[in-house]
Design a protein around this motif. Structure first.
Motif, PDB file in Angstrom:
ATOM      1  N   GLN A 161       0.816  -1.205   0.000  1.00 47.78           N
ATOM      2  CA  GLN A 161       0.000   0.000   0.000  1.00 47.78           C
ATOM      3  C   GLN A 161       0.855   1.264   0.000  1.00 47.78           C
ATOM      4  OE1 GLN A 161      -2.800  -0.152   3.250  1.00 47.78           O
ATOM      5  NE2 GLN A 161      -4.251  -1.350   2.074  1.00 47.78           N
TER       6      GLN A 161
ATOM      7  N   VAL B 248      -3.272   0.040  -3.387  1.00 46.71           N
ATOM      8  CA  VAL B 248      -2.423  -1.144  -3.442  1.00 46.71           C
ATOM      9  C   VAL B 248      -1.704  -1.143  -4.786  1.00 46.71           C
ATOM     10  CG1 VAL B 248      -2.308  -3.654  -3.296  1.00 46.71           C
ATOM     11  CG2 VAL B 248      -4.016  -2.408  -1.967  1.00 46.71           C
TER      12      VAL B 248
ATOM     13  N   GLU C 256      -4.740  -2.678  -7.796  1.00 48.54           N
ATOM     14  CA  GLU C 256      -6.200  -2.628  -7.784  1.00 48.54           C
ATOM     15  C   GLU C 256      -6.735  -2.500  -9.207  1.00 48.54           C
ATOM     16  OE1 GLU C 256      -6.530   0.757  -5.268  1.00 48.54           O
ATOM     17  OE2 GLU C 256      -6.832  -0.427  -3.449  1.00 48.54           O
TER      18      GLU C 256
END
Length: 556
Positions: free
Chosen positions: A440, A452, A536
């Motif tokens: 992260q 992320v 992501e």
């Protein structure tokens, strides 16, 4: 976390009781510590950083006296009223504004005490002092100088004295330029044109904080009376360190005496007045999951607190050196430790909840398949690593209010600097080296949020853009993502050898050859390629492609 060395025989003398080694090894970790090493009568103990009062054998002895029931409740020290004054000149306000002082008389110096003082100073400078930036301690032979003392800022060439451990006079500028301690801590004063110094009545120099003391006030085994100064940029850090070190000397039998700090708001230091908290017994019982009516007072006293129960309210007196007790929940934590974590029975939650998460398993499988090794790095970083070494201008970020060091002063905005740090630390290993991380970062916007990311680096004698492009294309292909690769410019990458990845007009990330300036900034000597992509966005795009494919098959 800080590690201290404790001699068991010395500890027994401070405890006033002899405790079996096995008992110490069992009970000390219950205070919030790990036993790092046992070597004969020496214990190396790692304490949690929220308990700086335990960073000395004296502090450990005080805590164990309560915890083992030898002397439960709060330890109290007699402090005589001040006879010594320390005048604070207005010139230090913009340099190092806060100072506290104490006198400790009739000290029985010993090799154990000298060793303990040296280690305590080192650990407090590192933890509370943040490598002396927030606080620095000076310990002096009081009989070698004449009060009152004055704390003022002077020109770099205005004052000369013999620094500790040397034999010739140096002015302040020369100390910062040529003395080992001066070179190490010069950065703390580099923004100032005047430096803080502590003088006695006859203008003898006691200390040049936060750098070094004078040889005049060196402490040895024949010293009987001590003067302690603590200077800093944080009043809380100065107060905490002064309380901890004077309490430790009181444990050794020294007689404490306050010092009058003559300033805009004059005060006497150290102030051992305890804090007071009133905590609802219902609150304690609810958090701990059991009725603590019969146990809360005893448990609190085992943690060195004074406590009494009055109409379902627990009234607690907190020692001044326990600066970790900031909230009622901290009192509850102490009660839990005093009660004994092993006395709580495990129980299943009374209600069931179900969480969800986005799986990044496909990313890991892909990277391992491409020959990369996974690493996990700290989410905290520093401005130098995140921006300066990466040739990036500083940008908005989440700053840490009370960082352990400048290298842990912000929440990272990129994974690449952390991976380059790993390469730097593994320069002694053979090439090539390939690392990746899924972790992260914080993205600043109207509302800061966690993102992320997937980042990877490779260092090799012939690493280049073409290879990096093939790695990124392999990642996209394995995830069934139809993405575009377009030219891009970013200061961290070599011009003309950098590209961006986009999918449905969404930028997924960037890759290319790391700029030579970045490579040398991380003390590397070979070409490095790297990429950083949104994990992501990759997962979402892969899922979209997968869902689209399933719908197409269904329509047939």
């Amino acid at each position: 976390m800080p590690v201290i060395t404790v001699d068991i025989d010395d500890l027994h003398g401070l405890l006033g009781a002899s405790i079996e080694k096995e008992t110490l090894l069992e009970r000390i970790p219950m205070l919030g510590a790990d036993i790092e090493r046992v070597d004969g009568t020496e214990l190396s103990i790692e304490f949690f950083p929220d308990r700086p009062d335990l960073l000395s054998v004296e502090g450990v002895a005080r805590a164990l006296r309560s915890f083992l029931g030898i002397q439960p409740g709060m330890t109290r020290y007699d402090v005589a009223p001040p006879q010594v004054k320390l005048h604070v000149d207005g010139s230090v306000k913009g340099v190092r504004p806060y100072i506290g002082g104490a006198v400790v008389r009739d000290v029985a110096m010993s090799e154990e005490l000298v060793a303990s003082l040296m280690e305590m100073q080192e650990k407090l400078h590192l933890s509370v002092g943040k490598e002396r930036s927030k606080m620095a301690i000076g310990i002096h032979n009081l009989d070698a100088v004449t009060p009152p003392f004055t704390y003022r800022a002077v020109e770099p060439h205005e004052v000369s004295f013999i620094p500790l451990g040397t034999t010739r006079e140096m002015d302040l500028a020369e100390i910062l330029r040529s003395h080992d301690k001066g070179k190490k801590y010069a950065h703390l004063l580099q923004e100032h044109d005047r430096y803080p110094v502590i003088f006695d009545r006859h203008d003898n120099v006691l200390s040049f904080p936060p750098v070094i003391n004078g040889e005049l006030t060196v402490v040895d085994l024949f010293t009987e009376n001590l003067f302690i100064d603590v200077t800093g940029t944080s009043r809380q850090a100065v107060t905490t360190a002064l309380l901890i070190i004077t309490a430790a000397l009181a444990e050794r039998g020294g007689s404490l005496e306050q010092v009058t700090i003559v300033d805009d708001d004059s005060m006497a230091t150290p102030d051992f007045t305890p804090g007071e908290r009133a905590v609802s017994l219902d609150y304690v019982s609810r958090l701990l999951g059991r009725d603590m009516a019969d146990s809360a007072v005893t448990a609190a006293e085992k943690m060195g607190l004074d406590a009494r129960l009055d109409d379902d309210v627990l009234h607690v007196m907190v020692p001044a050196w326990r600066t970790d007790v900031l909230h009622d929940v901290d009192v509850v934590e102490d009660i839990a430790i005093g009660y004994g974590y092993n006395a709580f029975t495990a129980a299943l939650p009374r209600s069931m909840t179900y969480g969800g998460c986005i799986s990044h398993a496909a990313l890991h499988e892909t990277m391992v398949g491409l020959g990369f090794n996974e690493v996990a790095t700290l989410s905290l970083s520093g401005a130098e690593e995140q921006f300066e070494r990466m040739r990036l201008p500083p940008r908005e970020h989440v700053a840490i209010d009370n960082p352990l060091s400048s290298r842990h002063s912000l929440v990272r905005v990129s994974l690449l600097p952390s991976l380059l740090e790993i390469l730097m630390k593994n320069r002694h290993h053979d090439l090539p080296q390939q690392l990746y991380e899924v972790g992260q970062v914080v993205e600043m916007g109207e509302v800061p949020c966690n993102r992320v990311m997937l980042a990877g680096v490779k260092i090799a004698a012939r690493a280049g853009f073409t290879e990096c492009k093939s790695i990124v294309q392999a990642i996209l292909r394995n995830l069934d993502i139809d993405a575009s690769i377009v030219p891009a410019e970013q200061p961290s990458f070599t011009g003309g050898r950098c590209a961006a990845v986009t999918c449905n007009d969404v930028r997924l990330g960037v890759f290319g050859e790391i700029h030579p300036g970045v490579i040398t900034a991380f003390d590397l000597e070979y070409p490095v390629i790297g990429f950083e992509l949104s994990a992501e966005a990759l997962t979402a795009a892969s899922q979209q492609e997968h869902d689209g494919g399933e719908r197409s098959q269904g329509s047939e």
